[in-house]
Design a protein around this motif. Sequence first.
Motif, PDB file in Angstrom:
ATOM      1  N   UNK A 161      23.576  39.433  48.115  1.00  0.00           N
ATOM      2  CA  UNK A 161      22.644  40.207  48.938  1.00  0.00           C
ATOM      3  C   UNK A 161      23.308  41.476  49.466  1.00  0.00           C
ATOM      4  N   UNK A 162      22.693  42.610  49.152  1.00  0.00           N
ATOM      5  CA  UNK A 162      23.173  43.897  49.637  1.00  0.00           C
ATOM      6  C   UNK A 162      24.245  44.543  48.788  1.00  0.00           C
ATOM      7  N   UNK A 163      24.809  43.811  47.823  1.00  0.00           N
ATOM      8  CA  UNK A 163      25.855  44.374  46.976  1.00  0.00           C
ATOM      9  C   UNK A 163      25.242  45.071  45.758  1.00  0.00           C
ATOM     10  N   UNK A 164      25.855  46.188  45.360  1.00  0.00           N
ATOM     11  CA  UNK A 164      25.339  46.997  44.255  1.00  0.00           C
ATOM     12  C   UNK A 164      26.381  47.147  43.149  1.00  0.00           C
ATOM     13  N   UNK A 165      25.910  47.554  41.975  1.00  0.00           N
ATOM     14  CA  UNK A 165      26.823  47.773  40.853  1.00  0.00           C
ATOM     15  C   UNK A 165      27.868  48.839  41.169  1.00  0.00           C
ATOM     16  N   UNK A 166      27.466  49.872  41.903  1.00  0.00           N
ATOM     17  CA  UNK A 166      28.373  50.991  42.160  1.00  0.00           C
ATOM     18  C   UNK A 166      29.578  50.592  43.011  1.00  0.00           C
ATOM     19  N   UNK A 167      29.527  49.424  43.635  1.00  0.00           N
ATOM     20  CA  UNK A 167      30.695  48.945  44.380  1.00  0.00           C
ATOM     21  C   UNK A 167      31.827  48.539  43.441  1.00  0.00           C
ATOM     22  N   UNK A 168      31.496  48.239  42.189  1.00  0.00           N
ATOM     23  CA  UNK A 168      32.489  47.749  41.233  1.00  0.00           C
ATOM     24  C   UNK A 168      32.641  48.645  40.003  1.00  0.00           C
ATOM     25  N   UNK A 169      31.597  49.353  39.646  1.00  0.00           N
ATOM     26  CA  UNK A 169      31.618  50.276  38.515  1.00  0.00           C
ATOM     27  C   UNK A 169      31.594  51.714  39.052  1.00  0.00           C
ATOM     28  N   UNK A 170      32.314  52.654  38.405  1.00  0.00           N
ATOM     29  CA  UNK A 170      33.056  52.529  37.146  1.00  0.00           C
ATOM     30  C   UNK A 170      34.510  52.108  37.301  1.00  0.00           C
ATOM     31  N   UNK A 171      34.947  51.746  38.528  1.00  0.00           N
ATOM     32  CA  UNK A 171      36.347  51.328  38.688  1.00  0.00           C
ATOM     33  C   UNK A 171      36.684  50.187  37.726  1.00  0.00           C
ATOM     34  N   UNK A 172      35.778  49.237  37.598  1.00  0.00           N
ATOM     35  CA  UNK A 172      35.914  48.157  36.635  1.00  0.00           C
ATOM     36  C   UNK A 172      34.795  48.316  35.608  1.00  0.00           C
ATOM     37  N   UNK A 173      35.150  48.194  34.352  1.00  0.00           N
ATOM     38  CA  UNK A 173      34.188  48.520  33.292  1.00  0.00           C
ATOM     39  C   UNK A 173      33.623  47.312  32.568  1.00  0.00           C
ATOM     40  N   UNK A 174      34.033  46.103  32.967  1.00  0.00           N
ATOM     41  CA  UNK A 174      33.552  44.904  32.297  1.00  0.00           C
ATOM     42  C   UNK A 174      33.116  43.853  33.306  1.00  0.00           C
ATOM     43  N   UNK A 175      32.027  43.185  32.991  1.00  0.00           N
ATOM     44  CA  UNK A 175      31.606  42.051  33.801  1.00  0.00           C
ATOM     45  C   UNK A 175      30.916  41.029  32.913  1.00  0.00           C
ATOM     46  N   UNK A 176      30.744  39.844  33.470  1.00  0.00           N
ATOM     47  CA  UNK A 176      30.107  38.755  32.747  1.00  0.00           C
ATOM     48  C   UNK A 176      28.935  38.243  33.578  1.00  0.00           C
ATOM     49  N   UNK A 177      27.777  38.180  32.960  1.00  0.00           N
ATOM     50  CA  UNK A 177      26.591  37.598  33.593  1.00  0.00           C
ATOM     51  C   UNK A 177      26.349  36.246  32.925  1.00  0.00           C
ATOM     52  N   UNK A 178      26.513  35.173  33.678  1.00  0.00           N
ATOM     53  CA  UNK A 178      26.309  33.832  33.144  1.00  0.00           C
ATOM     54  C   UNK A 178      25.002  33.272  33.678  1.00  0.00           C
ATOM     55  N   UNK A 179      24.150  32.881  32.760  1.00  0.00           N
ATOM     56  CA  UNK A 179      22.842  32.325  33.123  1.00  0.00           C
ATOM     57  C   UNK A 179      22.742  30.897  32.610  1.00  0.00           C
ATOM     58  N   UNK A 180      22.262  29.997  33.470  1.00  0.00           N
ATOM     59  CA  UNK A 180      22.101  28.575  33.154  1.00  0.00           C
ATOM     60  C   UNK A 180      23.482  27.929  32.997  1.00  0.00           C
ATOM     61  N   UNK A 181      23.965  27.349  34.078  1.00  0.00           N
ATOM     62  CA  UNK A 181      25.310  26.774  34.077  1.00  0.00           C
ATOM     63  C   UNK A 181      25.431  25.561  33.157  1.00  0.00           C
ATOM     64  N   UNK A 182      24.307  25.050  32.664  1.00  0.00           N
ATOM     65  CA  UNK A 182      24.335  23.963  31.703  1.00  0.00           C
ATOM     66  C   UNK A 182      24.499  24.491  30.282  1.00  0.00           C
ATOM     67  N   UNK A 183      23.563  25.360  29.866  1.00  0.00           N
ATOM     68  CA  UNK A 183      23.653  25.971  28.537  1.00  0.00           C
ATOM     69  C   UNK A 183      24.732  27.058  28.484  1.00  0.00           C
ATOM     70  N   UNK A 184      25.041  27.622  29.656  1.00  0.00           N
ATOM     71  CA  UNK A 184      26.171  28.561  29.787  1.00  0.00           C
ATOM     72  C   UNK A 184      26.032  29.796  28.892  1.00  0.00           C
ATOM     73  N   UNK A 185      24.946  30.535  29.090  1.00  0.00           N
ATOM     74  CA  UNK A 185      24.746  31.774  28.324  1.00  0.00           C
ATOM     75  C   UNK A 185      25.568  32.891  28.962  1.00  0.00           C
ATOM     76  N   UNK A 186      26.604  33.341  28.281  1.00  0.00           N
ATOM     77  CA  UNK A 186      27.524  34.341  28.807  1.00  0.00           C
ATOM     78  C   UNK A 186      27.226  35.719  28.202  1.00  0.00           C
ATOM     79  N   UNK A 187      26.724  36.605  29.046  1.00  0.00           N
ATOM     80  CA  UNK A 187      26.372  37.958  28.629  1.00  0.00           C
ATOM     81  C   UNK A 187      27.510  38.907  29.010  1.00  0.00           C
ATOM     82  N   UNK A 188      28.144  39.487  28.012  1.00  0.00           N
ATOM     83  CA  UNK A 188      29.208  40.465  28.255  1.00  0.00           C
ATOM     84  C   UNK A 188      28.568  41.818  28.585  1.00  0.00           C
TER      85      UNK A 188
END
Length: 366
Positions: A263-290
């Motif tokens: 809540x309240x956090x934005x992409x610009x707090x981390x990018x472009x200083x860091x250029x990679x992140x992982x979005x994981x959806x469904x902790x059971x099926x574990x879909x990892x979006x680079x």
Amino acid sequence: MQIALTKKLADAEGIKAPFAREDENPLFSWTANWTKVWDNRRSEDMIVLVNNATRFTVAIYQVKRKDLKNVAEMMRTAISNTLLYMNFNPELVGEYMRLAGAVGFVQNRSRQTAAWVTKAGLECAFYVGNEYNGIAKMFSDTVGVSANYRPVNYSGNVNESFIPYQAMINALSELTGKQAYKYRAFELLVTLDLEVYVAVRRIIVPADIEFARFHKVLQSVFDWQNCHLYDFTIFEGNKRIPVARIIPFEEGLEYDKDAFLMKGHTLSEFLPEHKHMLYTYDMGDNWEHEIRLMRVIEDHDKESPFLLEASGQTPPEDVGGVGGFVNFREIRLNPSHPEYGEMKEWAKYWTMELSDWKRRPRVIHD
């Protein structure tokens, strides 16, 4: 700024407003109502405003009776915040608010605008009902955004229908002489490795987009159903060293005290200083979006979030992760397989390939 109050809202505020001025510019005129989202609530909990010139909707949720003493400033702030949330040029928004001036309340005597604000209230109530549980204490003055993407004025001649946010941006650009959009944005490449192929989505998003909204964008472009847990992990360079983990719910802190609530956090707090992140959806099926930052656009002048490119169909929900999807796909590619009919029935409308529409570049309306 002239705001015409329905009788319900005027009575709640305890004011006797004068009649509306007929010579007021409709772009500076709004109609407002106080309405209820949840049937089990005794009092009203949402204020809805509709612009008289463009039918642009602004809604404020949760509003208690005690909050009505500051309702004029609350309305001005909500109008500005909703325009900014939709990435309207801040200079354009600021000039509109300056020209509109202070709020002046009047009586609503128009059946037409009363019907507009009632319809907008229903649409906003549906949105709130889908997004929130009605129990948790929360406040948002941008819940009217989704209503602005739907066509209006189509009950008669369909050729006379229009989209409120488009009408609003055109009117404000003409009024102020300023460009419609001007903000910092990121172009991102998002990939989902499914072993047999890679699903790819290339998107543009505002740099200051909050993670909660970014999650909705990813759900939309990958055609997920938003029915499972998820998180974001930020990495240091290419070394895959975690810098931060961002989670949506406070309960998750019980398992990871070092995580950030999104809540309240934005992409610009981390990018472009860091250029990679992982979005994981469904902790059971574990879909990892680079997610990889491709470029920073300092003065983006178009609407976003925007899908630039899409390839590769997303698996159906609850298929069992990458391994389950590989097995499911093999069955679907073989009509003579004994489980083919069962798998086709289970997946319902899922298709092997992306439709032309899902591949088409387009604005993403979350």
